[in-house]
Design a protein around this motif. Structure first.
Motif, mmCIF file in Angstrom:
data_model
loop_
_atom_site.group_PDB
_atom_site.id
_atom_site.type_symbol
_atom_site.label_atom_id
_atom_site.label_comp_id
_atom_site.label_asym_id
_atom_site.label_seq_id
_atom_site.Cartn_x
_atom_site.Cartn_y
_atom_site.Cartn_z
ATOM 1 N N ALA A 35 -7.989 13.268 -18.078
ATOM 2 C CA ALA A 35 -7.162 12.587 -19.086
ATOM 3 C C ALA A 35 -6.315 13.590 -19.867
ATOM 4 O O ALA A 35 -5.166 13.300 -20.212
ATOM 5 C CB ALA A 35 -8.040 11.787 -20.043
ATOM 6 N N GLU A 36 -6.856 14.757 -20.143
ATOM 7 C CA GLU A 36 -6.122 15.786 -20.871
ATOM 8 C C GLU A 36 -5.096 16.480 -19.972
ATOM 9 O O GLU A 36 -4.024 16.889 -20.425
ATOM 10 C CB GLU A 36 -7.105 16.812 -21.431
ATOM 11 N N ALA A 37 -5.411 16.591 -18.682
ATOM 12 C CA ALA A 37 -4.524 17.277 -17.745
ATOM 13 C C ALA A 37 -3.326 16.423 -17.323
ATOM 14 O O ALA A 37 -2.262 16.966 -17.005
ATOM 15 C CB ALA A 37 -5.309 17.694 -16.504
ATOM 16 N N ALA A 38 -3.478 15.105 -17.331
ATOM 17 C CA ALA A 38 -2.448 14.205 -16.798
ATOM 18 C C ALA A 38 -1.052 14.432 -17.382
ATOM 19 O O ALA A 38 -0.082 14.558 -16.623
ATOM 20 C CB ALA A 38 -2.879 12.754 -16.966
ATOM 21 N N PRO A 39 -0.868 14.501 -18.710
ATOM 22 C CA PRO A 39 0.493 14.703 -19.209
ATOM 23 C C PRO A 39 1.067 16.074 -18.829
ATOM 24 O O PRO A 39 2.266 16.198 -18.579
ATOM 25 C CB PRO A 39 0.368 14.566 -20.731
ATOM 26 N N HIS A 40 0.209 17.085 -18.743
ATOM 27 C CA HIS A 40 0.676 18.418 -18.339
ATOM 28 C C HIS A 40 1.079 18.423 -16.868
ATOM 29 O O HIS A 40 2.093 19.026 -16.483
ATOM 30 C CB HIS A 40 -0.403 19.465 -18.595
ATOM 31 N N ALA A 41 0.301 17.744 -16.029
ATOM 32 C CA ALA A 41 0.622 17.646 -14.607
ATOM 33 C C ALA A 41 1.923 16.879 -14.404
ATOM 34 O O ALA A 41 2.758 17.266 -13.578
ATOM 35 C CB ALA A 41 -0.525 16.979 -13.854
ATOM 36 N N ALA A 42 2.114 15.815 -15.164
ATOM 37 C CA ALA A 42 3.358 15.037 -15.057
ATOM 38 C C ALA A 42 4.558 15.889 -15.472
ATOM 39 O O ALA A 42 5.606 15.847 -14.826
ATOM 40 C CB ALA A 42 3.271 13.778 -15.914
ATOM 41 N N ALA A 43 4.407 16.681 -16.537
ATOM 42 C CA ALA A 43 5.492 17.542 -16.981
ATOM 43 C C ALA A 43 5.810 18.597 -15.926
ATOM 44 O O ALA A 43 6.980 18.890 -15.659
ATOM 45 C CB ALA A 43 5.135 18.205 -18.311
ATOM 46 N N ALA A 44 4.779 19.167 -15.308
ATOM 47 C CA ALA A 44 5.008 20.170 -14.258
ATOM 48 C C ALA A 44 5.683 19.532 -13.051
ATOM 49 O O ALA A 44 6.617 20.109 -12.475
ATOM 50 C CB ALA A 44 3.688 20.812 -13.852
ATOM 51 N N SER A 45 5.241 18.343 -12.661
ATOM 52 C CA SER A 45 5.832 17.655 -11.509
ATOM 53 C C SER A 45 7.283 17.284 -11.733
ATOM 54 O O SER A 45 8.086 17.290 -10.802
ATOM 55 C CB SER A 45 5.021 16.405 -11.169
ATOM 56 N N SER A 46 7.639 16.977 -12.974
ATOM 57 C CA SER A 46 9.017 16.580 -13.276
ATOM 58 C C SER A 46 9.919 17.796 -13.520
ATOM 59 O O SER A 46 11.108 17.637 -13.766
ATOM 60 C CB SER A 46 9.053 15.672 -14.502
ATOM 61 N N LEU A 47 9.330 18.988 -13.467
ATOM 62 C CA LEU A 47 10.046 20.254 -13.690
ATOM 63 C C LEU A 47 10.540 20.416 -15.122
ATOM 64 O O LEU A 47 11.348 21.288 -15.407
ATOM 65 C CB LEU A 47 11.205 20.422 -12.698
ATOM 66 N N SER A 48 10.027 19.586 -16.041
ATOM 67 C CA SER A 48 10.485 19.689 -17.427
ATOM 68 C C SER A 48 9.958 20.940 -18.126
ATOM 69 O O SER A 48 10.448 21.293 -19.201
ATOM 70 C CB SER A 48 10.098 18.431 -18.212
#
Length: 118
Positions: A35-48
């Motif tokens: 749950a804590e990793a999900a927003p960080h993983a999404a940010a990395a995947s989106s290249l933001s």
């Protein structure tokens, strides 16, 4: 920790992201809870996150690629390293205790990388 250098082997599928945090108390990268990793993983995947990263030393890319191409799931299995496994050099007394002819993989201290709390 008492290790000068450690490495943690992880196995990722294409586009998969692993998120870790630095724990200064134990001087290791530890995985985050999903749950804590999900927003960080999404940010990395989106290249933001790219704009906040330091430059990669492209001069060493060829050497890195040449070395890491030999680290395959089969090579890790032959060395008895099942991801996620933390690997570091053994202390001298550990090396002395090895039986004659022990392979290099036996001369490394191994433990499971810390697992994230769900």
């Amino acid at each position: 920790t008492d290790l000068d250098r450690t490495g943690c082997f992880v196995s990722l599928a294409p586009s998969e992201v692993a998120v870790f945090r630095w724990d200064a108390a134990v001087e290791l990268l530890l995985p985050l809870a999903p749950a804590e990793a999900a927003p960080h993983a999404a940010a990395a995947s989106s290249l933001s996150l790219d704009a906040s990263l330091g430059p990669y030393p492209l001069g060493t890319w060829g050497e890195w690629a040449a070395l890491t191409q030999h680290i395959s799931p089969a090579a890790l299995a032959r060395a008895a390293i099942a991801p996620p496994t933390l690997v570091g050099p053994s202390a001298a007394e550990d090396l002395e205790a090895l039986p004659a002819g022990a392979g290099a993989s036996a001369a490394r201290r191994r433990s499971r990388c810390a697992q994230a709390e769900a």
